[in-house]
Design an enzyme around this catalytic site. Structure first.
Site, PDB file in Angstrom:
ATOM      1  N   LYS A   1       2.408   2.686   2.146  1.00 17.41           N
ATOM      2  CA  LYS A   1       2.114   3.522   3.317  1.00 17.41           C
ATOM      3  C   LYS A   1       3.214   3.284   4.346  1.00 17.41           C
ATOM      4  O   LYS A   1       3.567   2.144   4.644  1.00 17.41           O
ATOM      5  CB  LYS A   1       0.798   3.090   3.977  1.00 17.41           C
ATOM      6  CG  LYS A   1      -0.481   3.554   3.343  1.00 17.41           C
ATOM      7  CD  LYS A   1      -1.643   3.116   4.259  1.00 17.41           C
ATOM      8  CE  LYS A   1      -2.987   3.564   3.781  1.00 17.41           C
ATOM      9  NZ  LYS A   1      -4.079   3.123   4.699  1.00 17.41           N
TER      10      LYS A   1
ATOM     11  N   LYS B  15       0.821  -1.218   0.000  1.00  7.27           N
ATOM     12  CA  LYS B  15       0.000   0.000   0.000  1.00  7.27           C
ATOM     13  C   LYS B  15       0.852   1.265   0.000  1.00  7.27           C
ATOM     14  O   LYS B  15       0.336   2.372   0.034  1.00  7.27           O
ATOM     15  CB  LYS B  15      -0.937  -0.011   1.221  1.00  7.27           C
ATOM     16  CG  LYS B  15      -1.937  -1.154   1.196  1.00  7.27           C
ATOM     17  CD  LYS B  15      -3.074  -0.928   2.180  1.00  7.27           C
ATOM     18  CE  LYS B  15      -2.771  -1.479   3.529  1.00  7.27           C
ATOM     19  NZ  LYS B  15      -3.922  -1.406   4.460  1.00  7.27           N
TER      20      LYS B  15
HETATM   21  N1  C2G Z   1     -12.250   4.630   7.378  1.00 12.06           N
HETATM   22  C1  C2G Z   1     -13.462   5.300   7.497  1.00 12.06           C
HETATM   23  N2  C2G Z   1     -13.469   6.646   7.542  1.00 12.06           N
HETATM   24  C2  C2G Z   1     -12.305   7.354   7.510  1.00 12.06           C
HETATM   25  C3  C2G Z   1     -11.069   6.676   7.399  1.00 12.06           C
HETATM   26  C4  C2G Z   1     -11.065   5.295   7.342  1.00 12.06           C
HETATM   27  O1  C2G Z   1     -14.539   4.673   7.534  1.00 12.06           O
HETATM   28  N3  C2G Z   1     -12.356   8.721   7.575  1.00 12.06           N
HETATM   29  C5  C2G Z   1     -12.278   3.159   7.299  1.00 12.06           C
HETATM   30  C6  C2G Z   1     -11.702   2.624   5.986  1.00 12.06           C
HETATM   31  O2  C2G Z   1     -12.681   2.664   4.953  1.00 12.06           O
HETATM   32  C7  C2G Z   1     -11.326   1.195   6.393  1.00 12.06           C
HETATM   33  C8  C2G Z   1     -10.896   1.365   7.866  1.00 12.06           C
HETATM   34  O3  C2G Z   1     -11.462   2.619   8.326  1.00 12.06           O
HETATM   35  O4  C2G Z   1     -12.474   0.360   6.340  1.00 12.06           O
HETATM   36  C9  C2G Z   1      -9.393   1.413   8.040  1.00 12.06           C
HETATM   37  O5  C2G Z   1      -8.895   2.451   7.221  1.00 12.06           O
HETATM   38  P1  C2G Z   1      -7.354   2.358   6.733  1.00 12.06           P
HETATM   39  O6  C2G Z   1      -6.491   2.126   7.908  1.00 12.06           O
HETATM   40  O7  C2G Z   1      -7.106   3.513   5.811  1.00 12.06           O
HETATM   41  O8  C2G Z   1      -7.399   1.003   5.893  1.00 12.06           O
HETATM   42  P2  C2G Z   1      -6.992   0.759   4.385  1.00 12.06           P
HETATM   43  O9  C2G Z   1      -5.649   1.326   4.110  1.00 12.06           O
HETATM   44  O10 C2G Z   1      -8.138   1.185   3.557  1.00 12.06           O
HETATM   45  O11 C2G Z   1      -6.788  -0.847   4.376  1.00 12.06           O
HETATM   46  O12 C2G Z   1      -7.186  -5.236   2.683  1.00 12.06           O
HETATM   47  C10 C2G Z   1      -7.847  -4.008   2.926  1.00 12.06           C
HETATM   48  C11 C2G Z   1      -6.894  -2.933   3.369  1.00 12.06           C
HETATM   49  O13 C2G Z   1      -6.013  -3.401   4.369  1.00 12.06           O
HETATM   50  C12 C2G Z   1      -7.694  -1.732   3.866  1.00 12.06           C
END
Ligand code: C2G
Length: 130
Positions: free
Chosen positions: A47, A45
């Site tokens: 990140k 990712k």
């Molecule tokens: N999320 C949310 N609102 C935000 C930020 C994040 O609802 N303002 C949700 C994302 O949609 C996700 C969860 O919180 O369902 C975790 O977000 P992230 O840590 O950014 O996860 P991500 O990088 O999207 O990883 O295999 C799937 C990936 O690992 C998802």
């Protein structure tokens, strides 16, 4: 016992994450969070996490909605996780809409929840940098 799973990085934990976890737990009785490892985050990712995996895991385990935290090390593990943990429902934010519908083929309900619009880890980092 309805078992729900979700996946994510959850770095710089904020109320958008909490809103997601709260709604995910409300869909069942037991919530598993597959937490992206530092390696998965960087390699897949692109990140770089502020907090390392162990710290992010501790934070998630302190949340009342979370019952179990497991490592997310690959995109493909969702298929085996669903079997191994007898998952009924997969939940994730709607920024991923459609990406994990394949889980329906193995009888898993797939739910995309609206993100909390105004907050993100990226925005927090940018605001703090100024
Ligand atoms: N999320 C949310 N609102 C935000 C930020 C994040 O609802 N303002 C949700 C994302 O949609 C996700 C969860 O919180 O369902 C975790 O977000 P992230 O840590 O950014 O996860 P991500 O990088 O999207 O990883 O295999 C799937 C990936 O690992 C998802």
């Amino acid at each position: 016992m309805k078992r729900v799973i979700t996946y994510g990085t959850f770095d710089l934990l904020h109320y958008g994450h909490i809103n997601l976890l709260k709604r995910a737990k409300a869909l069942g009785d037991y919530l598993i969070v597959a937490l992206s490892t530092d390696e998965f985050n960087w390699n897949e990712k692109h990140k770089k996490c502020y907090f390392p995996y162990e710290v992010r895991k501790q934070l998630l385990e302190a949340i009342r909605y979370v019952d179990l935290v497991i490592p997310e090390e690959s995109w493909e593990q969702k298929v085996t996780d669903a079997k191994e943990y007898h998952v009924d429902t997969f939940v994730i934010g709607d920024d991923w809409t459609g990406k994990f519908d394949f889980l329906k083929d193995q009888g898993v309900e797939v739910v995309y929840l609206p993100r909390t619009p105004e907050v993100s880890t990226t925005q927090i980092k940018e605001d703090l940098h100024q």
